[in-house]
Write an enzyme that holds these catalytic residues in place. Sequence first.
Site: not given
Ligand code: NI
Length: 174
Positions: A46, A51, A93-94, A135-136, A139
């Site tokens: 995701g 991000q 998470c990236l 989660h996204e 963000h």
């Molecule tokens: Ni993330």
Amino acid sequence: MSILKIRTIGDPILTKIAKPVEEINDFILKLATEMIDTMIAGDGIGLAAPQVGYSIRMLAIDLSLIEKDALPMVYINPEITKTEGECEMEEGCLSVPEVFANVKRPEKITFAYTDLDWKKHSVFADGYLARVLQHEIDHLNGHLFVEQLDKTEKSKISKKLKKIKPDGWTPKSK
Ligand code: NI
């Protein structure tokens, strides 16, 4: 294929509340492709627009690393309308590279979103999709998963967290 730089924890864009997308135009369509390419190059499941430096309410999700036959999806202005239950799952998470921790969240969700044809949908999700979406969407509201860990989980990751530099990273194209 163009791969975007992924912002990392400490970058102020990750703490902002993202703005709704108001129309689908060439910019949004291009960003959708770039977000999918960047997520796949980074081995992510995701990715939220903030991000990669755009504070707008837009997500890409690709569960193909964990669910066979899954296709990359883009969700515009996603909104959770109902939650049920609770479960714990490991998340990463990236924007917080190489850090993994268990997070408690609702198990099932109903959510609304707009697609790239500007059509509205309301969908039920459980399992990984429910997890990744929550989660996204965090963000888009300026939150990272590491903020909501319990004490045990927090102490497990604190060393790794301190080592992350806030200047981002760019995944290599595959
Ligand atoms: Ni993330």
